[in-house]
Design a protein around this motif. Structure first.
Motif, PDB file in Angstrom:
ATOM      1  N   SER A 109       4.471  16.165  14.798  1.00 50.23           N
ATOM      2  CA  SER A 109       4.306  15.935  16.234  1.00 50.23           C
ATOM      3  C   SER A 109       5.059  14.685  16.669  1.00 50.23           C
ATOM      4  O   SER A 109       5.392  13.807  15.869  1.00 50.23           O
ATOM      5  CB  SER A 109       2.819  15.764  16.563  1.00 50.23           C
ATOM      6  OG  SER A 109       2.328  14.541  16.017  1.00 50.23           O
ATOM      7  N   GLY A 110       5.314  14.612  17.975  1.00 52.42           N
ATOM      8  CA  GLY A 110       5.956  13.412  18.504  1.00 52.42           C
ATOM      9  C   GLY A 110       5.121  12.173  18.270  1.00 52.42           C
ATOM     10  O   GLY A 110       5.650  11.082  18.016  1.00 52.42           O
ATOM     11  N   THR A 111       3.798  12.322  18.342  1.00 51.63           N
ATOM     12  CA  THR A 111       2.915  11.188  18.076  1.00 51.63           C
ATOM     13  C   THR A 111       3.036  10.728  16.632  1.00 51.63           C
ATOM     14  O   THR A 111       3.114   9.520  16.355  1.00 51.63           O
ATOM     15  CB  THR A 111       1.462  11.573  18.378  1.00 51.63           C
ATOM     16  OG1 THR A 111       1.367  11.982  19.743  1.00 51.63           O
ATOM     17  CG2 THR A 111       0.527  10.410  18.118  1.00 51.63           C
ATOM     18  N   ALA A 112       3.062  11.690  15.701  1.00 49.70           N
ATOM     19  CA  ALA A 112       3.213  11.330  14.290  1.00 49.70           C
ATOM     20  C   ALA A 112       4.525  10.592  14.057  1.00 49.70           C
ATOM     21  O   ALA A 112       4.577   9.598  13.320  1.00 49.70           O
ATOM     22  CB  ALA A 112       3.136  12.579  13.419  1.00 49.70           C
ATOM     23  N   THR A 113       5.591  11.064  14.690  1.00 52.22           N
ATOM     24  CA  THR A 113       6.887  10.407  14.541  1.00 52.22           C
ATOM     25  C   THR A 113       6.843   8.986  15.085  1.00 52.22           C
ATOM     26  O   THR A 113       7.405   8.057  14.488  1.00 52.22           O
ATOM     27  CB  THR A 113       7.971  11.224  15.254  1.00 52.22           C
ATOM     28  OG1 THR A 113       8.034  12.537  14.682  1.00 52.22           O
ATOM     29  CG2 THR A 113       9.332  10.557  15.113  1.00 52.22           C
ATOM     30  N   THR A 114       6.158   8.805  16.205  1.00 51.12           N
ATOM     31  CA  THR A 114       6.019   7.462  16.763  1.00 51.12           C
ATOM     32  C   THR A 114       5.243   6.550  15.813  1.00 51.12           C
ATOM     33  O   THR A 114       5.606   5.378  15.608  1.00 51.12           O
ATOM     34  CB  THR A 114       5.303   7.531  18.121  1.00 51.12           C
ATOM     35  OG1 THR A 114       6.086   8.317  19.029  1.00 51.12           O
ATOM     36  CG2 THR A 114       5.113   6.135  18.705  1.00 51.12           C
ATOM     37  N   LEU A 115       4.185   7.069  15.187  1.00 46.69           N
ATOM     38  CA  LEU A 115       3.421   6.277  14.222  1.00 46.69           C
ATOM     39  C   LEU A 115       4.275   5.945  12.995  1.00 46.69           C
ATOM     40  O   LEU A 115       4.191   4.830  12.452  1.00 46.69           O
ATOM     41  CB  LEU A 115       2.159   7.027  13.810  1.00 46.69           C
ATOM     42  CG  LEU A 115       1.103   7.215  14.894  1.00 46.69           C
ATOM     43  CD1 LEU A 115      -0.024   8.109  14.393  1.00 46.69           C
ATOM     44  CD2 LEU A 115       0.549   5.869  15.374  1.00 46.69           C
TER      45      LEU A 115
ATOM     46  N   SER B 268       0.818  -1.218   0.000  1.00 47.10           N
ATOM     47  CA  SER B 268       0.000   0.000   0.000  1.00 47.10           C
ATOM     48  C   SER B 268       0.855   1.274   0.000  1.00 47.10           C
ATOM     49  O   SER B 268       1.924   1.328   0.608  1.00 47.10           O
ATOM     50  CB  SER B 268      -0.908   0.035   1.234  1.00 47.10           C
ATOM     51  OG  SER B 268      -1.849  -1.011   1.194  1.00 47.10           O
ATOM     52  N   ASP B 269       0.350   2.306  -0.692  1.00 45.71           N
ATOM     53  CA  ASP B 269       0.890   3.647  -0.511  1.00 45.71           C
ATOM     54  C   ASP B 269       0.384   4.162   0.836  1.00 45.71           C
ATOM     55  O   ASP B 269      -0.774   3.944   1.196  1.00 45.71           O
ATOM     56  CB  ASP B 269       0.403   4.590  -1.610  1.00 45.71           C
ATOM     57  CG  ASP B 269       0.940   4.197  -2.985  1.00 45.71           C
ATOM     58  OD1 ASP B 269       2.014   3.553  -3.038  1.00 45.71           O
ATOM     59  OD2 ASP B 269       0.279   4.521  -3.985  1.00 45.71           O
ATOM     60  N   ILE B 270       1.258   4.857   1.565  1.00 54.28           N
ATOM     61  CA  ILE B 270       0.896   5.321   2.907  1.00 54.28           C
ATOM     62  C   ILE B 270       1.122   6.824   3.006  1.00 54.28           C
ATOM     63  O   ILE B 270       2.167   7.341   2.628  1.00 54.28           O
ATOM     64  CB  ILE B 270       1.729   4.591   3.989  1.00 54.28           C
ATOM     65  CG1 ILE B 270       1.536   3.077   3.900  1.00 54.28           C
ATOM     66  CG2 ILE B 270       1.324   5.100   5.382  1.00 54.28           C
ATOM     67  CD1 ILE B 270       2.358   2.296   4.900  1.00 54.28           C
ATOM     68  N   GLU B 271       0.110   7.517   3.530  1.00 57.43           N
ATOM     69  CA  GLU B 271       0.186   8.948   3.780  1.00 57.43           C
ATOM     70  C   GLU B 271      -0.276   9.214   5.213  1.00 57.43           C
ATOM     71  O   GLU B 271      -1.297   8.671   5.646  1.00 57.43           O
ATOM     72  CB  GLU B 271      -0.713   9.726   2.807  1.00 57.43           C
ATOM     73  CG  GLU B 271      -0.373   9.537   1.340  1.00 57.43           C
ATOM     74  CD  GLU B 271       0.818  10.399   0.936  1.00 57.43           C
ATOM     75  OE1 GLU B 271       0.803  11.615   1.206  1.00 57.43           O
ATOM     76  OE2 GLU B 271       1.776   9.845   0.353  1.00 57.43           O
ATOM     77  N   LEU B 272       0.460  10.032   5.926  1.00 56.39           N
ATOM     78  CA  LEU B 272       0.106  10.381   7.298  1.00 56.39           C
ATOM     79  C   LEU B 272      -0.127  11.887   7.399  1.00 56.39           C
ATOM     80  O   LEU B 272       0.705  12.677   6.942  1.00 56.39           O
ATOM     81  CB  LEU B 272       1.213   9.960   8.278  1.00 56.39           C
ATOM     82  CG  LEU B 272       0.924  10.158   9.775  1.00 56.39           C
ATOM     83  CD1 LEU B 272       1.663   9.116  10.603  1.00 56.39           C
ATOM     84  CD2 LEU B 272       1.319  11.557  10.268  1.00 56.39           C
ATOM     85  N   THR B 273      -1.257  12.262   7.981  1.00 53.28           N
ATOM     86  CA  THR B 273      -1.591  13.675   8.183  1.00 53.28           C
ATOM     87  C   THR B 273      -1.868  13.906   9.656  1.00 53.28           C
ATOM     88  O   THR B 273      -2.611  13.136  10.281  1.00 53.28           O
ATOM     89  CB  THR B 273      -2.833  14.073   7.372  1.00 53.28           C
ATOM     90  OG1 THR B 273      -2.598  13.827   5.985  1.00 53.28           O
ATOM     91  CG2 THR B 273      -3.155  15.551   7.568  1.00 53.28           C
ATOM     92  N   GLU B 274      -1.262  14.932  10.228  1.00 50.22           N
ATOM     93  CA  GLU B 274      -1.537  15.262  11.624  1.00 50.22           C
ATOM     94  C   GLU B 274      -1.894  16.730  11.754  1.00 50.22           C
ATOM     95  O   GLU B 274      -1.358  17.580  11.035  1.00 50.22           O
ATOM     96  CB  GLU B 274      -0.359  14.901  12.531  1.00 50.22           C
ATOM     97  CG  GLU B 274       0.947  15.591  12.221  1.00 50.22           C
ATOM     98  CD  GLU B 274       1.256  16.752  13.158  1.00 50.22           C
ATOM     99  OE1 GLU B 274       0.319  17.293  13.783  1.00 50.22           O
ATOM    100  OE2 GLU B 274       2.428  17.141  13.229  1.00 50.22           O
ATOM    101  N   THR B 275      -2.832  17.021  12.662  1.00 47.27           N
ATOM    102  CA  THR B 275      -3.313  18.382  12.890  1.00 47.27           C
ATOM    103  C   THR B 275      -3.261  18.704  14.374  1.00 47.27           C
ATOM    104  O   THR B 275      -3.713  17.899  15.204  1.00 47.27           O
ATOM    105  CB  THR B 275      -4.766  18.529  12.398  1.00 47.27           C
ATOM    106  OG1 THR B 275      -4.865  18.076  11.049  1.00 47.27           O
ATOM    107  CG2 THR B 275      -5.214  19.981  12.486  1.00 47.27           C
TER     108      THR B 275
END
Length: 242
Positions: free
Chosen positions: A144-150, A127-134
């Protein structure tokens, strides 16, 4: 977050706040507590002898406070993010003397999301993967630290290394092994993280949204209760949830 921790602690029977401190003290009482200056932290630790200090500040100050706690034999829970290598090294040094627990996110839902994400990446390896955080418009670190952990969870679950692409501009055809990372800062958003996986004519989206800072405050207090009285060492929130 400091206010949220004090307000949440006031509603619990398993925690007692013995002092509150901030780098800019105020005459306003928060959840019934006077807010002292963090310049007084060494004296506050000596006078009140808490079991654990809960920290939500910044990288430099978190290290300063952890070092003070180490000198007083007080456990340290921190949800601060944005640490550089020297900050992490200093926290690890403190953990040689006291119990230190760090988490990028104290939400139980986020940890469930991380577990689900790892399983999903293994199940859908192409799968192609995209992460978005707000987050709110005053948040300093991006992503964010949470995004980095994910993102780390994605790396651990992927069969091949994935490069991180932070936003896109101009001609940028997608590399199959990349993870797109997108950061939004607006208003008073507590925290929202979305991971999109697409491929084989289907799209799967995993999302977590925090509706209140009390979610993080409650998790941090759960961590403090769990950490109290433990041996010196480095701990994570996943151990609290085990």
């Amino acid at each position: 977050m400091g206010r949220a921790v004090l307000e949440t602690a006031a509603e619990r029977d398993d925690t007692t706040v013995v002092f509150a401190a901030n780098h800019t003290p105020t005459d306003e009482r928060v959840a019934g507590h006077e807010v002292r200056s963090t310049d007084d932290l060494p004296d506050l630790l000596t006078d009140h002898a808490p079991d654990v200090v809960v920290d939500f500040t910044g990288p430099d100050s978190a290290v300063e406070y952890a070092t003070a706690c180490a000198g007083s034999g007080v456990g340290f829970v921190t949800g601060t993010t944005g640490f550089e290598a020297d900050h992490r090294d200093a926290l690890r040094e403190a953990a040689d003397r006291i119990p230190v627990l760090w988490a990028a996110n104290f939400s139980r839902g986020i940890h469930a999301l991380g577990d689900a994400l790892a399983e999903t990446v293994e199940t859908l390896p192409g799968s192609d993967i995209e992460l978005t955080e707000t987050h709110h418009n005053r948040k300093r670190d991006a992503p964010s630290g949470t995004a980095t952990t994910l993102l780390d969870r994605i790396d651990d679950a992927s069969a091949a290394d994935r490069d991180r692409t932070y936003g896109r501009e101009g001609e940028q055809p997608r590399d199959g092994n990349e993870v797109g990372v997108h950061v939004r800062r607006a208003g008073n958003v507590r925290g929202e993280h979305e991971v999109l996986l697409a491929g084989n004519d289907e799209v799967l989206t995993l999302t977590h949204r925090a509706e209140s800072r009390g979610v993080f405050a409650g998790g941090a207090l759960d961590a403090a209760v769990w950490l109290a009285g433990r041996d010196a060492g480095w701990y994570g929130f996943e151990e609290v949830l085990a």
